[in-house]
Design a protein around this motif. Sequence first.
Motif, PDB file in Angstrom:
ATOM      1  N   VAL A 250      -2.278  13.758   0.410  1.00  0.00           N
ATOM      2  CA  VAL A 250      -1.771  12.185   0.719  1.00  0.00           C
ATOM      3  C   VAL A 250      -2.446  10.891   0.123  1.00  0.00           C
ATOM      4  N   GLN A 251      -1.527  10.252  -0.464  1.00  0.00           N
ATOM      5  CA  GLN A 251      -2.309   9.016  -1.033  1.00  0.00           C
ATOM      6  C   GLN A 251      -1.528   7.736  -0.737  1.00  0.00           C
ATOM      7  N   LEU A 252      -2.419   6.701  -0.340  1.00  0.00           N
ATOM      8  CA  LEU A 252      -1.792   5.334  -0.195  1.00  0.00           C
ATOM      9  C   LEU A 252      -2.245   4.432  -1.484  1.00  0.00           C
ATOM     10  N   VAL A 253      -1.530   4.074  -2.050  1.00  0.00           N
ATOM     11  CA  VAL A 253      -2.120   3.082  -3.306  1.00  0.00           C
ATOM     12  C   VAL A 253      -1.702   1.632  -3.321  1.00  0.00           C
ATOM     13  N   GLU A 254      -2.503   0.767  -3.192  1.00  0.00           N
ATOM     14  CA  GLU A 254      -2.371  -0.436  -3.170  1.00  0.00           C
ATOM     15  C   GLU A 254      -2.280  -1.172  -4.588  1.00  0.00           C
ATOM     16  N   SER A 255      -1.618  -2.180  -4.513  1.00  0.00           N
ATOM     17  CA  SER A 255      -1.380  -3.012  -5.851  1.00  0.00           C
ATOM     18  C   SER A 255      -0.999  -4.540  -5.612  1.00  0.00           C
ATOM     19  N   GLY A 256      -1.246  -5.383  -6.463  1.00  0.00           N
ATOM     20  CA  GLY A 256      -0.971  -6.696  -6.232  1.00  0.00           C
ATOM     21  C   GLY A 256      -2.255  -7.784  -5.999  1.00  0.00           C
ATOM     22  N   GLY A 257      -3.439  -6.991  -6.086  1.00  0.00           N
ATOM     23  CA  GLY A 257      -4.427  -8.237  -5.603  1.00  0.00           C
ATOM     24  C   GLY A 257      -4.834  -8.942  -6.871  1.00  0.00           C
ATOM     25  N   GLY A 258      -5.705 -10.037  -6.631  1.00  0.00           N
ATOM     26  CA  GLY A 258      -5.996 -10.803  -7.731  1.00  0.00           C
ATOM     27  C   GLY A 258      -6.588 -11.976  -7.557  1.00  0.00           C
ATOM     28  N   LEU A 259      -6.754 -13.235  -8.146  1.00  0.00           N
ATOM     29  CA  LEU A 259      -7.474 -14.291  -8.273  1.00  0.00           C
ATOM     30  C   LEU A 259      -6.297 -15.200  -8.056  1.00  0.00           C
ATOM     31  N   VAL A 260      -6.628 -16.222  -7.058  1.00  0.00           N
ATOM     32  CA  VAL A 260      -5.726 -17.342  -6.903  1.00  0.00           C
ATOM     33  C   VAL A 260      -6.138 -18.241  -6.211  1.00  0.00           C
ATOM     34  N   GLN A 261      -5.750 -19.666  -6.594  1.00  0.00           N
ATOM     35  CA  GLN A 261      -6.457 -20.702  -5.874  1.00  0.00           C
ATOM     36  C   GLN A 261      -5.914 -20.950  -4.468  1.00  0.00           C
ATOM     37  N   ALA A 262      -6.663 -21.802  -3.766  1.00  0.00           N
ATOM     38  CA  ALA A 262      -6.497 -22.123  -2.383  1.00  0.00           C
ATOM     39  C   ALA A 262      -5.039 -22.912  -2.249  1.00  0.00           C
ATOM     40  N   GLY A 263      -4.257 -22.471  -1.342  1.00  0.00           N
ATOM     41  CA  GLY A 263      -2.904 -22.653  -1.160  1.00  0.00           C
ATOM     42  C   GLY A 263      -1.907 -21.877  -2.099  1.00  0.00           C
ATOM     43  N   GLY A 264      -2.357 -20.827  -2.842  1.00  0.00           N
ATOM     44  CA  GLY A 264      -1.383 -20.244  -3.340  1.00  0.00           C
ATOM     45  C   GLY A 264      -1.008 -18.857  -2.880  1.00  0.00           C
ATOM     46  N   SER A 265      -0.172 -18.157  -3.505  1.00  0.00           N
ATOM     47  CA  SER A 265       0.436 -16.893  -2.636  1.00  0.00           C
ATOM     48  C   SER A 265       0.003 -15.801  -3.617  1.00  0.00           C
ATOM     49  N   LEU A 266      -0.001 -14.566  -2.932  1.00  0.00           N
ATOM     50  CA  LEU A 266       0.040 -13.288  -3.476  1.00  0.00           C
ATOM     51  C   LEU A 266       0.721 -12.396  -2.723  1.00  0.00           C
ATOM     52  N   ARG A 267       1.321 -11.185  -3.196  1.00  0.00           N
ATOM     53  CA  ARG A 267       2.217 -10.338  -2.622  1.00  0.00           C
ATOM     54  C   ARG A 267       1.397  -8.817  -2.848  1.00  0.00           C
ATOM     55  N   LEU A 268       0.876  -8.364  -1.834  1.00  0.00           N
ATOM     56  CA  LEU A 268       0.395  -6.812  -1.925  1.00  0.00           C
ATOM     57  C   LEU A 268       1.465  -5.723  -1.633  1.00  0.00           C
ATOM     58  N   SER A 269       1.312  -4.758  -2.434  1.00  0.00           N
ATOM     59  CA  SER A 269       2.172  -3.715  -1.902  1.00  0.00           C
ATOM     60  C   SER A 269       1.609  -2.444  -1.778  1.00  0.00           C
ATOM     61  N   CYS A 270       1.917  -1.481  -1.278  1.00  0.00           N
ATOM     62  CA  CYS A 270       1.349  -0.183  -1.002  1.00  0.00           C
ATOM     63  C   CYS A 270       2.245   0.973  -1.006  1.00  0.00           C
ATOM     64  N   ALA A 271       2.288   1.937  -1.770  1.00  0.00           N
ATOM     65  CA  ALA A 271       3.176   3.076  -2.012  1.00  0.00           C
ATOM     66  C   ALA A 271       2.370   4.329  -1.525  1.00  0.00           C
ATOM     67  N   ALA A 272       3.286   5.135  -0.916  1.00  0.00           N
ATOM     68  CA  ALA A 272       2.654   6.143  -0.233  1.00  0.00           C
ATOM     69  C   ALA A 272       3.256   7.366  -1.027  1.00  0.00           C
ATOM     70  N   SER A 273       2.373   8.239  -1.566  1.00  0.00           N
ATOM     71  CA  SER A 273       2.941   9.271  -2.265  1.00  0.00           C
ATOM     72  C   SER A 273       2.832  10.815  -1.742  1.00  0.00           C
ATOM     73  N   ARG A 274       3.658  11.724  -1.867  1.00  0.00           N
ATOM     74  CA  ARG A 274       3.449  13.035  -1.564  1.00  0.00           C
ATOM     75  C   ARG A 274       3.772  13.375   0.026  1.00  0.00           C
ATOM     76  N   ARG A 275       4.192  12.357   0.818  1.00  0.00           N
ATOM     77  CA  ARG A 275       4.443  12.366   2.007  1.00  0.00           C
ATOM     78  C   ARG A 275       5.179  11.236   2.486  1.00  0.00           C
ATOM     79  N   THR A 276       6.276  11.519   3.301  1.00  0.00           N
ATOM     80  CA  THR A 276       6.999  10.500   3.881  1.00  0.00           C
ATOM     81  C   THR A 276       6.214   9.949   5.150  1.00  0.00           C
ATOM     82  N   PHE A 277       6.302   8.572   5.401  1.00  0.00           N
ATOM     83  CA  PHE A 277       5.544   7.982   6.623  1.00  0.00           C
ATOM     84  C   PHE A 277       6.727   7.563   7.347  1.00  0.00           C
ATOM     85  N   SER A 278       7.862   7.841   7.263  1.00  0.00           N
ATOM     86  CA  SER A 278       8.779   7.509   8.194  1.00  0.00           C
ATOM     87  C   SER A 278       8.591   7.255   9.782  1.00  0.00           C
TER      88      SER A 278
END
Length: 119
Positions: A2-30
């Motif tokens: 089973v793998q959970l893989v995050e993405s979307g991190g980074g550097l942002v200034q205060a007041g800004g926005s980011l969106r993180l995502s996580c994808a699950a592979s090889r198994r359903t997490f329903s």
Amino acid sequence: QVQLVESGGGLVQAGGSLRLSCAASRRTFSAYTLAWFRQAPGKDRNFVAAVNWNGGRTNYADSVKGRFTISRDTVKNTVSLQMNSLQPEDTAVYYCAARPEGSSIYGYWGQGTQVTVSS
């Protein structure tokens, strides 16, 4: 494996926005609650937000309420964290995690993604 893989991190200034995502592979997490945790340098890993198996119930740490929104796509088997009004104290490594509904133990973890908020 089973793998959970995050993405979307980074550097942002205060007041800004980011969106993180996580994808699950090889198994359903329903039938799992999916969550985000974070760990700042020298500090413990802390809960940020969670969403239940069908996306109908969410909960948040007090420190992020009103700024962060967690959501899941049950078809794509992903969970996202929209982070708005970011502050330097939000700087941390963010981890995606999963636990079976009814369990209190998060048995599956991603490798983490760095979020840095500059002042």
